[in-house]
Design a protein around this motif. Structure first.
Motif, short mmCIF file in Angstrom:
data_model
loop_
_atom_site.label_atom_id
_atom_site.label_comp_id
_atom_site.label_asym_id
_atom_site.label_seq_id
_atom_site.Cartn_x
_atom_site.Cartn_y
_atom_site.Cartn_z
N GLY A 15 0.82 -1.20 0.00
CA GLY A 15 0.00 0.00 0.00
C GLY A 15 0.85 1.25 0.00
O GLY A 15 2.09 1.18 -0.09
N VAL A 16 0.21 2.40 0.10
CA VAL A 16 0.94 3.67 0.09
C VAL A 16 0.51 4.50 1.29
O VAL A 16 -0.56 4.30 1.88
CB VAL A 16 0.68 4.47 -1.21
N GLU A 17 1.34 5.44 1.63
CA GLU A 17 1.04 6.32 2.74
C GLU A 17 0.21 7.51 2.27
O GLU A 17 0.43 8.05 1.19
CB GLU A 17 2.36 6.84 3.35
N TYR A 18 -0.78 7.90 3.07
CA TYR A 18 -1.57 9.10 2.82
C TYR A 18 -1.12 10.17 3.82
O TYR A 18 -1.01 9.88 5.02
CB TYR A 18 -3.06 8.84 3.01
N VAL A 19 -0.88 11.38 3.33
CA VAL A 19 -0.48 12.46 4.23
C VAL A 19 -1.36 13.68 3.98
O VAL A 19 -2.00 13.80 2.93
CB VAL A 19 1.00 12.85 4.03
N ARG A 20 -1.40 14.57 4.95
CA ARG A 20 -2.18 15.80 4.80
C ARG A 20 -1.60 16.65 3.67
O ARG A 20 -0.38 16.68 3.46
CB ARG A 20 -2.14 16.62 6.10
N LEU A 21 -2.49 17.33 2.94
CA LEU A 21 -2.05 18.17 1.84
C LEU A 21 -1.01 19.18 2.29
O LEU A 21 -0.03 19.45 1.58
CB LEU A 21 -3.26 18.87 1.21
N ALA A 22 -1.16 19.72 3.50
CA ALA A 22 -0.23 20.73 4.01
C ALA A 22 1.17 20.17 4.19
O ALA A 22 2.15 20.93 4.19
CB ALA A 22 -0.75 21.29 5.34
#
Length: 387
Positions: A15-22
């Motif tokens: 899978g992949v990591e999701y991060v905040r747009l900021a």
């Protein structure tokens, strides 16, 4: 296995990591500068608003690859306005201006956001707004750069194909208009008559919104003539009660339906060949009942010559209305019915190629767009890596 499958299996199998747009984007809203239209200096730089280019001006606020997200005023909330820009541009204060950092390809970011549901992040009532704080919380997937770049390559190919088809459609429509006008140009070799000499106008009956029902007798109104605008229509999407229909004016098979009112000159007198059964018509429409080929008359009322004539008699300030006497005074060539049928057969093929949503180029563009959206959503759906 595709190249993309190989990259995902090799670089992010879990899978992949999701991060905040900021955390993964630079936000450059501080450089935005709204300018009233009266104060803009004309130039070559696109001036962007919430949905698209508003103007071309001198100077710029940004340079490079960026994604513009509507802050407010998006034309659609379900398909929220997201634009990709590469080069010099000027941004007003109705768009957020962002770009990816070193681990995030900006074009990949653009494609991802075009499939993203912004609605949970919007605030406000009638004029929904994506404030900066909420935008910063949008989760962005960060697969390895080779994966991002392969997805961008695939989606760019889809986009390029659609652009080529759209350009071809524009060229074909110009070609169609040229040959339509040429085929309908006659001299003294045929008889010329006014529309009033070959038929009569029947004005529809006034209707209120409350007169329309879910099921009943078919009825067509001003708005629908634009939906169906073309050479023919054999169905309707509106109805009135059977009792109401007995009191209303009706168009019959073979009539040409004509819009009698519009907010601009171009839409007044838009013709539609009605090839269905009896149908009620609203007060903003006319049925032209005649003794010629219905589609032939319809094509004549789409020509450049008629458009020029129409501009001289259509009148009104905010709303442009049809002058019946001037319309009926318009002179048209009246070749034998056999020749009219021959001309119609040729133009029908052109019309289908350029305008038919079930065949021809428009149908292919729509199919390609659906295919693009399917693969875009599929390619940009990532399993989130778990700790």
């Amino acid at each position: 296995m595709s190249r993309l499958d190989e990259l995902i299996a090799e670089l992010c199998p879990d899978g992949v990591e999701y991060v905040r747009l900021a955390e993964c984007c630079d936000i450059e809203d501080n450089k935005r500068k709204p300018v009233k239209s009266s104060l803009r200096i004309p130039g070559d730089t696109p001036y962007y608003g919430a949905n698209n280019i508003q103007d071309y001006v001198e100077g710029y606020t940004h340079y490079g690859q960026y994604v513009l997200i509507a802050e407010d005023g998006s034309a659609s909330l379900e398909n929220y306005s997201v634009q990709y820009v590469d080069g010099f541009f000027w941004a007003n204060n109705h768009v957020h201006v962002i770009k990816g950092r070193k681990d995030l390809d900006t074009k990949f970011l653009y494609y991802y956001l075009t499939s993203f549901n912004f609605i949970p992040f919007l605030t406000g009532g009638t004029r929904a707004k994506l404030n900066k704080g909420n935008m910063e919380e949008i989760p962005i997937p960060i697969p390895p750069l080779p994966v991002q770049q392969e997805i961008v390559r695939i989606l760019d190919n889809f986009t390029e194909l659609t652009a080529e088809l759209t350009a071809e459609l524009t060229a074909r429509r110009k070609q169609y208009e040229y040959y339509r006008d040429l085929l309908l140009t006659f001299g003294d070799e045929v008889e010329w008559k006014t529309l009033g000499e070959i038929g009569k106008l029947i004005r529809g009956s006034g209707l209120l919104k409350s007169d329309f029902v879910e099921e009943g007798f078919p009825c067509i109104h001003y708005g629908q003539i634009h939906t169906y605008y073309g050479t023919s229509a054999t169905e309707t999407i509106s109805f009135v009660s059977v009792d109401k229909s007995k009191k209303l004016k009706k168009a019959k098979k073979g009539d040409v339906l004509i819009a009698g009112v519009s907010e601009n000159v171009e839409d007044v007198c838009k013709p539609l060949a009605w090839l269905g059964g009896d149908i009620c018509i609203s007060g903003d429409m006319f049925a032209f009942r005649h003794n010629q080929n219905t589609k032939y008359i319809t094509y004549l009322l789409q020509t450049t010559d008629f458009s020029r004539y129409k501009e001289k008699f259509a009148h009104g300030a905010k709303v442009t209305r049809l002058r019946q006497d001037k319309l009926l005074a318009y002179k048209i060539p009246v070749p034998p019915l056999e020749e009219q049928e021959h001309i119609v057969a040729i133009l029908d093929r052109f019309d289908a190629l350029c305008n038919d949503l079930t065949s021809g180029i428009p149908a292919e563009i729509e199919a390609r767009q659906k295919q693009y959206e399917y693969y875009r959503d599929k390619l940009l759906s990532f399993k989130e890596v778990t700790a």
